[in-house]
Design a protein around this motif. Structure first.
Motif, PDB file in Angstrom:
ATOM      1  N   GLU A  16       0.827  -1.200   0.000  1.00  0.00           N
ATOM      2  CA  GLU A  16       0.000   0.000   0.000  1.00  0.00           C
ATOM      3  C   GLU A  16       0.869   1.260   0.000  1.00  0.00           C
ATOM      4  O   GLU A  16       0.572   2.227  -0.697  1.00  0.00           O
ATOM      5  CB  GLU A  16      -0.924  -0.005   1.212  1.00  0.00           C
ATOM      6  CG  GLU A  16      -1.861   1.203   1.272  1.00  0.00           C
ATOM      7  CD  GLU A  16      -2.794   1.159   2.468  1.00  0.00           C
ATOM      8  OE1 GLU A  16      -3.374   2.201   2.797  1.00  0.00           O
ATOM      9  OE2 GLU A  16      -2.922   0.078   3.069  1.00  0.00           O
ATOM     10  N   ASN A  17       1.964   1.213   0.762  1.00  0.00           N
ATOM     11  CA  ASN A  17       2.869   2.355   0.806  1.00  0.00           C
ATOM     12  C   ASN A  17       3.526   2.564  -0.551  1.00  0.00           C
ATOM     13  O   ASN A  17       3.698   3.699  -1.007  1.00  0.00           O
ATOM     14  CB  ASN A  17       3.930   2.154   1.884  1.00  0.00           C
ATOM     15  CG  ASN A  17       4.834   3.363   2.018  1.00  0.00           C
ATOM     16  OD1 ASN A  17       4.371   4.487   2.139  1.00  0.00           O
ATOM     17  ND2 ASN A  17       6.135   3.118   1.983  1.00  0.00           N
ATOM     18  N   GLU A  36       1.972   9.299  -6.109  1.00  0.00           N
ATOM     19  CA  GLU A  36       2.497  10.635  -5.831  1.00  0.00           C
ATOM     20  C   GLU A  36       3.605  11.010  -6.817  1.00  0.00           C
ATOM     21  O   GLU A  36       3.669  12.145  -7.292  1.00  0.00           O
ATOM     22  CB  GLU A  36       3.010  10.710  -4.389  1.00  0.00           C
ATOM     23  CG  GLU A  36       3.287  12.129  -3.918  1.00  0.00           C
ATOM     24  CD  GLU A  36       2.058  13.033  -3.990  1.00  0.00           C
ATOM     25  OE1 GLU A  36       2.249  14.254  -4.173  1.00  0.00           O
ATOM     26  OE2 GLU A  36       0.917  12.536  -3.877  1.00  0.00           O
ATOM     27  N   ASN A  37       4.473  10.063  -7.150  1.00  0.00           N
ATOM     28  CA  ASN A  37       5.519  10.339  -8.140  1.00  0.00           C
ATOM     29  C   ASN A  37       4.908  10.639  -9.506  1.00  0.00           C
ATOM     30  O   ASN A  37       5.373  11.525 -10.233  1.00  0.00           O
ATOM     31  CB  ASN A  37       6.479   9.157  -8.241  1.00  0.00           C
ATOM     32  CG  ASN A  37       7.486   9.120  -7.112  1.00  0.00           C
ATOM     33  OD1 ASN A  37       7.817  10.152  -6.529  1.00  0.00           O
ATOM     34  ND2 ASN A  37       7.979   7.929  -6.785  1.00  0.00           N
ATOM     35  N   PHE A  38       3.876   9.884  -9.847  1.00  0.00           N
ATOM     36  CA  PHE A  38       3.180  10.128 -11.114  1.00  0.00           C
ATOM     37  C   PHE A  38       2.611  11.545 -11.147  1.00  0.00           C
ATOM     38  O   PHE A  38       2.827  12.297 -12.106  1.00  0.00           O
ATOM     39  CB  PHE A  38       2.070   9.084 -11.268  1.00  0.00           C
ATOM     40  CG  PHE A  38       1.246   9.195 -12.523  1.00  0.00           C
ATOM     41  CD1 PHE A  38       1.805   9.621 -13.718  1.00  0.00           C
ATOM     42  CD2 PHE A  38      -0.105   8.848 -12.508  1.00  0.00           C
ATOM     43  CE1 PHE A  38       1.034   9.704 -14.883  1.00  0.00           C
ATOM     44  CE2 PHE A  38      -0.882   8.929 -13.644  1.00  0.00           C
ATOM     45  CZ  PHE A  38      -0.310   9.367 -14.840  1.00  0.00           C
ATOM     46  N   ARG A  39       1.931  11.928 -10.103  1.00  0.00           N
ATOM     47  CA  ARG A  39       1.310  13.256 -10.071  1.00  0.00           C
ATOM     48  C   ARG A  39       2.355  14.365 -10.064  1.00  0.00           C
ATOM     49  O   ARG A  39       2.186  15.399 -10.723  1.00  0.00           O
ATOM     50  CB  ARG A  39       0.385  13.358  -8.859  1.00  0.00           C
ATOM     51  CG  ARG A  39      -0.799  12.394  -8.930  1.00  0.00           C
ATOM     52  CD  ARG A  39      -1.657  12.426  -7.679  1.00  0.00           C
ATOM     53  NE  ARG A  39      -2.440  13.665  -7.608  1.00  0.00           N
ATOM     54  CZ  ARG A  39      -3.198  13.986  -6.564  1.00  0.00           C
ATOM     55  NH1 ARG A  39      -3.244  13.189  -5.503  1.00  0.00           N
ATOM     56  NH2 ARG A  39      -3.894  15.106  -6.579  1.00  0.00           N
ATOM     57  N   ASN A  40       3.446  14.156  -9.352  1.00  0.00           N
ATOM     58  CA  ASN A  40       4.501  15.175  -9.333  1.00  0.00           C
ATOM     59  C   ASN A  40       5.165  15.333 -10.694  1.00  0.00           C
ATOM     60  O   ASN A  40       5.508  16.450 -11.107  1.00  0.00           O
ATOM     61  CB  ASN A  40       5.547  14.828  -8.276  1.00  0.00           C
ATOM     62  CG  ASN A  40       5.060  15.099  -6.866  1.00  0.00           C
ATOM     63  OD1 ASN A  40       4.169  15.931  -6.656  1.00  0.00           O
ATOM     64  ND2 ASN A  40       5.637  14.411  -5.889  1.00  0.00           N
ATOM     65  N   TYR A  41       5.343  14.220 -11.395  1.00  0.00           N
ATOM     66  CA  TYR A  41       5.934  14.284 -12.747  1.00  0.00           C
ATOM     67  C   TYR A  41       4.986  15.029 -13.693  1.00  0.00           C
ATOM     68  O   TYR A  41       5.424  15.819 -14.540  1.00  0.00           O
ATOM     69  CB  TYR A  41       6.202  12.864 -13.231  1.00  0.00           C
ATOM     70  CG  TYR A  41       7.045  12.755 -14.486  1.00  0.00           C
ATOM     71  CD1 TYR A  41       8.040  13.672 -14.793  1.00  0.00           C
ATOM     72  CD2 TYR A  41       6.853  11.693 -15.372  1.00  0.00           C
ATOM     73  CE1 TYR A  41       8.820  13.539 -15.941  1.00  0.00           C
ATOM     74  CE2 TYR A  41       7.620  11.548 -16.504  1.00  0.00           C
ATOM     75  CZ  TYR A  41       8.598  12.474 -16.791  1.00  0.00           C
ATOM     76  OH  TYR A  41       9.366  12.339 -17.934  1.00  0.00           O
ATOM     77  N   ILE A  87      10.428  -1.062 -11.212  1.00  0.00           N
ATOM     78  CA  ILE A  87      11.810  -1.301 -10.797  1.00  0.00           C
ATOM     79  C   ILE A  87      11.960  -1.111  -9.288  1.00  0.00           C
ATOM     80  O   ILE A  87      12.693  -1.864  -8.628  1.00  0.00           O
ATOM     81  CB  ILE A  87      12.757  -0.373 -11.591  1.00  0.00           C
ATOM     82  CG1 ILE A  87      12.857  -0.857 -13.047  1.00  0.00           C
ATOM     83  CG2 ILE A  87      14.135  -0.307 -10.947  1.00  0.00           C
ATOM     84  CD1 ILE A  87      13.623   0.079 -13.965  1.00  0.00           C
ATOM     85  N   ARG A  88      11.262  -0.124  -8.718  1.00  0.00           N
ATOM     86  CA  ARG A  88      11.326   0.069  -7.269  1.00  0.00           C
ATOM     87  C   ARG A  88      10.888  -1.205  -6.533  1.00  0.00           C
ATOM     88  O   ARG A  88      11.510  -1.638  -5.551  1.00  0.00           O
ATOM     89  CB  ARG A  88      10.432   1.242  -6.861  1.00  0.00           C
ATOM     90  CG  ARG A  88      10.620   1.683  -5.403  1.00  0.00           C
ATOM     91  CD  ARG A  88       9.666   2.800  -5.029  1.00  0.00           C
ATOM     92  NE  ARG A  88       9.662   3.895  -5.981  1.00  0.00           N
ATOM     93  CZ  ARG A  88      10.606   4.848  -6.034  1.00  0.00           C
ATOM     94  NH1 ARG A  88      11.619   4.828  -5.173  1.00  0.00           N
ATOM     95  NH2 ARG A  88      10.513   5.806  -6.943  1.00  0.00           N
ATOM     96  N   ARG A  89       9.810  -1.811  -6.993  1.00  0.00           N
ATOM     97  CA  ARG A  89       9.332  -3.048  -6.369  1.00  0.00           C
ATOM     98  C   ARG A  89      10.338  -4.183  -6.546  1.00  0.00           C
ATOM     99  O   ARG A  89      10.610  -4.950  -5.610  1.00  0.00           O
ATOM    100  CB  ARG A  89       7.985  -3.432  -6.981  1.00  0.00           C
ATOM    101  CG  ARG A  89       6.820  -2.556  -6.492  1.00  0.00           C
ATOM    102  CD  ARG A  89       5.659  -2.608  -7.476  1.00  0.00           C
ATOM    103  NE  ARG A  89       4.409  -2.104  -6.911  1.00  0.00           N
ATOM    104  CZ  ARG A  89       4.134  -0.819  -6.672  1.00  0.00           C
ATOM    105  NH1 ARG A  89       5.049   0.115  -6.952  1.00  0.00           N
ATOM    106  NH2 ARG A  89       2.964  -0.455  -6.163  1.00  0.00           N
TER     107      ARG A  89
END
Length: 401
Positions: free
Chosen positions: A2-3, A10-15, A121-123
């Motif tokens: 979930e985190n 949030e990264n998507f929206r910031n980009y 990739i983060r996952r």
């Protein structure tokens, strides 16, 4: 998990909030954002410049066998202009409504895909997995202007050659039903101006050999052909990428209402199906000009050669791995030719296999449109899809391209 989902959204929206919009895209803002992403992923990042102020960003995850041809996950940073008064939300606000729809220019074309690469990739990094092949996530400029100072220049550089790319993924399109379009090639673009010279004179006369008459005749030819191609689309198995499209986009000529001009110039955007013989097609165009009248000629602004599509058979081990992973996820792929143009064409031109894929099904096609959006859950499902596709192609065993 979930985190991780919260981080991804949030990264998507910031980009999306970075105004990388033409005519003055904020590429510096994109580079700064991506530098932070690379740090949080623990991966090295390099920035190259083929042209001033046109950065090409590469974030790399080195494989266990870095001598093998690498995997490129490509995306473009730039987005097309907006008509803000036609939008319900701020086109660079990345606002999310109560249905989870995120509104912003670039949600579909194609900032979502670039962030999906990174979040997948983060996952995978958190799972401490490794891959045989190196993965390069690329962020290029100016795709929406044809990629001239972006991917087209980059593939000719020594920096690109050092990446040793063996296979690439790039953008696709959304789809309104449950299937996911998979693009393995693109039509051939010819951009032309048809020059129709003629007898000038007073607007009250009925002169012979006028520019207008010739323009009408040549347009009749194009639009008769256009209707033939349009009728092919009545077959539900035929897509726009399977036919040749011609469209009048600009008309120039004339100075005053009562003056017959010496020339009309007609701009035609032509996307030629891969099944068409280009020599025969060009001969047909020349014959149309001849039949339209004396002096009618074609000026080619762009005359691309035919670029062979990526093979979807046993000769392409990357496709076999991609398809197997897709089948394991029960994805309904629809293999087709892309109706427009993407940076994939410059990669395929080097005989490197490339697929266009944006996991956005059950989504209206809104690229370049007002109120472009992508649903949060569709976006997150795309992250999971790439989390399984990336290992599949990065572990392909064959050592040749």
């Amino acid at each position: 998990m979930e985190n991780l989902d919260q981080i991804a959204v949030e990264n998507f929206r910031n980009y999306l909030r970075i105004r990388s919009v033409h005519p003055n895209p904020d590429y510096d803002g994109c580079v700064a954002f991506l530098e932070n992403q690379a740090k949080t992923l623990g991966l090295p990042m390099k920035v190259f410049y083929c042209f001033p102020n046109k950065p090409i960003v590469i974030i790399s995850w080195i494989g266990r066998e870095p001598q093998l041809p690498s995997i490129m996950l490509n995306g473009h940073m730039d987005v097309v202009p907006v008509f803000e008064d036609e939008w319900t939300y701020d086109p660079f606000g990345a606002e999310m409504d109560d249905k989870g729809n995120i509104y912003a220019r670039g949600t579909q074309d194609m900032k979502s895909v670039s962030i999906q690469y990174l979040e997948a990739i983060r996952r995978l990094r958190k799972e401490n997995v490794t891959f045989r092949r190196t993965i390069h996530v690329s962020f290029v400029p100016d795709e929406e202007l044809g990629g001239i100072e972006g991917m087209k220049a980059f593939v000719k550089s020594e920096e690109f050659k050092k990446l040793n790319v063996g296979f690439a993924l790039d953008e696709g399109m959304a789809n309104e039903d449950n299937t996911l379009p998979l693009f393995y090639g693109e039509r051939t673009r010819w951009a032309m101006i048809i020059h129709c010279p003629g007898q000038p004179g007073h607007g009250s006369l009925l002169l012979d050999n006028t520019a207008g008459e010739k323009a009408r005749k040549i347009l009749d030819k194009f639009y008769e052909f256009r209707e033939q191609e349009r009728r092919k689309l009545e077959d539900p198995n035929v897509t726009t990428g399977d036919v040749t499209t011609v469209n009048l986009t600009i008309m120039k000529g004339g100075v005053q209402n009562n003056v017959i001009p010496p020339e009309f110039a007609l701009a035609i955007d032509c996307r030629i199906a891969l099944t068409v013989d280009l020599e025969i097609f060009e001969a047909t165009l020349n014959e149309w000009c001849k039949e339209a009248g004396d002096g009618v000629w074609i000026e080619y602004q762009q005359k691309r050669p035919r670029i062979p599509p990526t093979k979807l058979d046993e000769s392409n081990p990357y496709w076999i791995a991609f398809k197997k992973a897709s089948d394991n996820m029960n994805l309904q792929l629809h293999n087709q030719i892309f109706p427009g143009a993407t940076d994939s064409r410059y990669i395929r031109e080097l005989d490197i296999p490339a697929l266009g894929f944006s996991p956005m099904n059950n989504t209206p096609v809104l690229l370049h449109d007002h109120d472009e959006y992508l649903n949060k859950d569709v976006f997150l499902r795309g992250v999971e899809i790439y989390r399984q596709l990336i290992p599949a192609v990065a572990n392909v065993e064959e050592k040749t391209k």
